[in-house]
Write a protein that holds these residues in place. Structure first.
Motif, PDB file in Angstrom:
ATOM      1  N   ALA A 210      -8.114 -23.781 -13.757  1.00  0.00           N
ATOM      2  CA  ALA A 210      -9.417 -23.132 -13.909  1.00  0.00           C
ATOM      3  C   ALA A 210      -9.417 -22.174 -15.105  1.00  0.00           C
ATOM      4  N   HIS A 226      -7.076 -22.183  -3.656  1.00  0.00           N
ATOM      5  CA  HIS A 226      -6.873 -21.520  -4.945  1.00  0.00           C
ATOM      6  C   HIS A 226      -5.453 -20.981  -4.993  1.00  0.00           C
ATOM      7  N   ASP A 228      -2.910 -18.670  -7.429  1.00  0.00           N
ATOM      8  CA  ASP A 228      -2.774 -17.773  -8.576  1.00  0.00           C
ATOM      9  C   ASP A 228      -1.299 -17.720  -8.960  1.00  0.00           C
ATOM     10  N   GLU A 275     -14.061 -20.043 -12.849  1.00  0.00           N
ATOM     11  CA  GLU A 275     -13.230 -19.324 -11.885  1.00  0.00           C
ATOM     12  C   GLU A 275     -13.826 -17.964 -11.521  1.00  0.00           C
TER      13      GLU A 275
END
Lengths: 376, 447
Positions: A210, A226, A228, A275
């Motif tokens: 993203a 998602h 990270d 995002e």
């Protein structure tokens, strides 16, 4: 019906039909199909082993790929300078499906293929595994005289025991990759591959990088997970998918200039995803659903395929907010071939789109979009 | 259509509108061919499909398990057109029209979809039960549209071809025993029967998939795509391997033992100036001893060849050279003018085939029998010497394009003709010394 029915060829309805039929094949831009070989010097991959299902591209236009079928092959392809080749890197033991290929740049040579590495994720009776190969030097003179080094595939083991790999992609710097199996998310370093399982996901379809460096993928039916990488935090059901039909595994296209992602629902409704800002509303609808592989060229246009069995190519133009149907793929330059089913897409060095044909006797299809008039 | 050019549609539509039946032309043929003067004469007779006047092509001609000759009166250029299988009736010296195929498979010409318009090299006999299998092909437009593109209409449920219809026709009782859809949405370009194993093999169009159909289970298996250009024939060898070709003129082989499709390293014989691209099979005839087959290619400047599938890992292939005349190689040639088909072994053990011959510009559509001739050749397998034995003389048009040939149980030859309205078949009566009873045996198992 013993006599020939009378049809008014000049009626507006028939004229419109005839015009539409005349636009059945590649009606904008140019597609060139390239076989899985060094044309004239080697033979293509076997018919049933050449379904191209995974592609990756380096900034200088070197393409890495993997095939599916009775036996998976990994390959590197080069179409620029004095090249023009698909180089078969070998067949991972027992693999029948290639879910993803990632290009890893080990150090100062970033941006060049030399010294870099291909990491492929393949499936078969031995599970979903990571396999790597040094990337060969593709700077040979393939018109005059050439030589190649031996290549050897290295098996890095299963990604998650007993689970097939669904997809994987590299980060923007091509230092590491994030992948998903049927039930887990994993990461690996690309220069020295070592699989690390991060957590559980209900993975489906492809994953995407993203706009802010996070990774997303379909989580069950109606959400995205998602991940990270900076915090190594994996969040399930992090983003709700827009109103639509989401039965078909997701595919994505990424605008490298902005990081904006595009995806589509089962019926071909296109959406963008940022995002920070989340999903857009519907941008348009392709002529057919579901939407398969797609990629974004340098001016922001999205090119992809839609529909099963005999797919149609489409273009989404964000400037015009229009979806157009570019017809069934056909190549008439050098290689004469229809193209029906496609497995992956990447954006090449100069903005051309490279599609992998997911069919018996699959080819790399290079699409050169129509150049738009400066006065338009 | 360019003024001087000819495409497929133009060729099929420009056929002569002759309805004259039973036009005996043996004398004219012999005279035209210069075959008088002590040589054996072959009587040529034209049988138009005049009871199916909308017919415009005849792609399939095969001998049935009963030794009689079957042909397809196709109607592909006609919106809503449907094929009618016909059979030569030797008692009446005429054709019997067996049935309207669309009606038999509940897919009539006015369905709104592309029609069951033709049978394309897709008759296949079954000797143990007297059945003639036949499978349909596509291209005929819906009744209210002028043309049909299978690619354009692939996703249109109302317009898309329903699929190739496979029929089991009992030649003893003259009835359709059953039918099934052989390939959904696609046509069947060519069909083969492996009777020992109860399997039919087919090539689909447009996707060029290799199909296996289990007759007992009535189940289809799709082995996937081969190429882009449809090969026009399949053949089978003693090991039950089924052979065809790909775009580049390589043999493609399905080996039941390996259960996979393999591609040969070599390319079929072709002209030196060509690459082998489009050297796909047009027609393949088995030698009577089943040790080899004779084939022609579907390309301008078609080549003849002999293939020995039972020798070596890949067959020994002998080039028998071009089938048609020399021409200006800088000019693209119409495939409807430079053509070779109708390969069939006669009762005399010689290979017969029909090759085109033309006299004028390669651009010109043959408009008379002098401009586009169908020459019947006789090739001796022992010496490979070939001789011209007669001409297929159409009563009012050219006859250079022959699709298939067959020999009936009396030893006479039949050839399917493309390029006239209505379409029809030629009968070539063999000289008495070159006939034998049951000349059709051992029977050819593919269309």
């Amino acid at each position: 019906m013993d006599t020939e029915p009378k049809i008014d060829w000049h009626s507006p309805k028939i004229q419109a039909y005839l015009k539409a039929v005349s636009r059945t094949f590649t009606n904008e831009g140019t597609l060139v199909a390239f076989p899985t070989c060094f044309p004239g010097m080697t033979v293509p991959m076997p018919l049933e082993e050449s379904h191209i299902t995974a592609l990756e591209v380096t900034p200088d236009g070197i393409i890495f790929g993997g095939t599916s079928g009775r036996q998976s092959h990994l390959f590197v392809a080069a179409m620029h300078r004095l090249t023009g080749i698909v180089f078969d890197l070998g067949t991972p033991d027992g693999a029948t499906h290639c879910a993803a290929v990632c290009w890893g740049s080990p150090g100062p040579a970033a941006g060049e293929s030399g010294g870099s590495r291909l990491l492929a994720f393949v499936n078969g009776p031995r599970g979903g595994r990571a396999v790597s190969s040094p990337a060969p030097d593709m700077d040979e003179d393939l018109i005059q005289e050439w030589g190649f080094d031996d290549r050897k595939l290295t098996d890095h083991g299963e990604c998650a025991p007993g689970e097939p790999v669904v997809h994987a992609i590299a980060d923007a710097s091509h230092k590491f990759a994030v992948g998903v199996t049927a039930g887990h998310l994993f990461t690996t370093d690309l220069a020295a591959p070592q699989i690390r399982v991060v957590g559980e996901v209900s993975a489906k379809g492809r994953i995407a990088l993203a706009s802010r460096g996070g990774f997303v993928g379909q989580d069950g039916g109606a959400h995205l997970w998602h991940y990270d990488p900076s915090t190594r935090a994996l969040q399930g059901q992090a983003v709700k998918l827009p109103e639509g039909s989401w039965d078909h595994p997701l595919s994505w296209a990424r605008d490298a200039q902005t990081g904006l992602l595009y995806t589509a629902d089962t019926e071909g409704r296109l959406f963008s995803f940022d995002e920070s800002a989340g999903f857009s509303g519907p941008l348009g609808r392709t002529a057919l659903g579901p939407v398969g592989p797609m990629a974004v060229t340098f001016d922001g246009r999205v090119f992809g395929f839609c529909g099963d069995e005999i797919a149609n190519m489409f273009c989404y133009d964000p400037g015009l907010r229009e979806v157009s149907n570019l017809g069934v793929a056909a190549s008439v330059i050098e290689r004469r071939r229809y193209g029906y089913v496609f497995g992956d897409a990447v954006t090449g060095r100069d903005g051309e789109i490279v599609f992998g044909e997911n069919d018996n006797g699959g080819h790399l299809w290079i699409y050169f979009p129509r150049i738009r008039s400066a006065r338009a | 259509m360019k003024e001087s050019g000819i495409g497929r549609r133009e060729f099929l539509q420009a056929g002569t509108g002759v309805l004259s039946a039973g036009f005996m032309l043996a004398g004219a043929a012999a005279k035209a061919a210069g075959l008088q003067g002590g040589r054996e004469e072959y009587g040529v007779k034209w049988y138009p499909f005049d009871k199916w006047p909308i017919s415009d092509t005849c792609w399939a001609v095969s001998v049935g398990p009963d030794g009689r000759v079957y042909a397809a009166a196709c109607a592909e250029g006609v919106p809503g057109g449907v094929v009618k299988p016909v059979r030569y009736n030797e008692q009446r010296d005429d054709l019997d029209y067996l049935f309207d195929l669309g009606e038999k498979v509940d897919d009539p010409g006015d369905s709104g979809r592309a029609t069951q318009c033709k049978i394309h090299y897709s008759f296949a006999p079954s000797m143990h039960d007297g059945v003639m299998y036949m499978a349909t092909h596509l291209s005929g437009p819906p009744f209210d549209l002028p043309v049909y593109s299978p690619w354009y209409s692939w996703h249109d449920e109302k317009r898309c071809f329903r699929g190739s219809a496979l029929l089991a026709y009992d030649t003893r009782k003259d009835q359709v025993l059953w039918w099934d859809t052989l390939v959904p949405k696609e046509g069947c370009r060519c069909l083969l029967h492996d009777e020992e194993r109860g399997l039919l093999y087919a090539m689909s169009y447009p996707r060029d998939h290799f199909i296996i159909y289990d007759l007992k289970a009535r189940k289809r298996r799709d082995l996937g795509r081969i190429s882009s250009i449809n090969p026009q024939a399949l053949f089978i060898d003693k090991q039950h391997r089924v052979w065809t070709t790909n775009d580049d003129g390589h043999l493609v082989r399905y080996s039941p033992d390996k259960d996979r499709l393999e591609v040969s390293p070599d390319i079929l014989p072709h002209a030196a100036y060509e690459t082998g691209w489009h050297s796909v099979f047009y027609d393949v005839a088995p030698s009577p001893d089943r040790e080899c087959v004779y084939a022609s290619t579907w390309a301008p400047n078609p080549y003849l060849m002999r293939i020995w599938p039972n020798e070596g890992e890949w067959p020994r292939i002998e080039s028998l050279g071009p089938a048609t005349q020399e021409r200006d190689l800088t000019v693209p040639m119409s495939m409807f003018q430079d053509h070779c088909g109708g390969l069939v072994f006669g009762g005399d053990g010689k290979l017969y085939y029909v090759a085109s011959r033309w006299r004028e510009s390669v651009h010109s559509l043959p408009s008379s029998r002098e401009e586009g001739e169908g020459v019947v050749w006789r090739l001796d397998p022992a010496t490979l010497k070939r001789e011209e034995v007669t001409l297929l003389v159409h009563p009012n048009g050219s006859a250079q394009y022959v699709s298939r040939g067959a020999v009936d149980h009396n030893g006479d030859l039949f050839f399917g003709h493309i390029g006239s309205h209505p379409a029809g078949i030629f009968k070539v009566a063999m000289p008495a010394s070159r006939k034998r009873p049951n000349a059709h045996l051992p029977i050819r198992m593919w269309g």
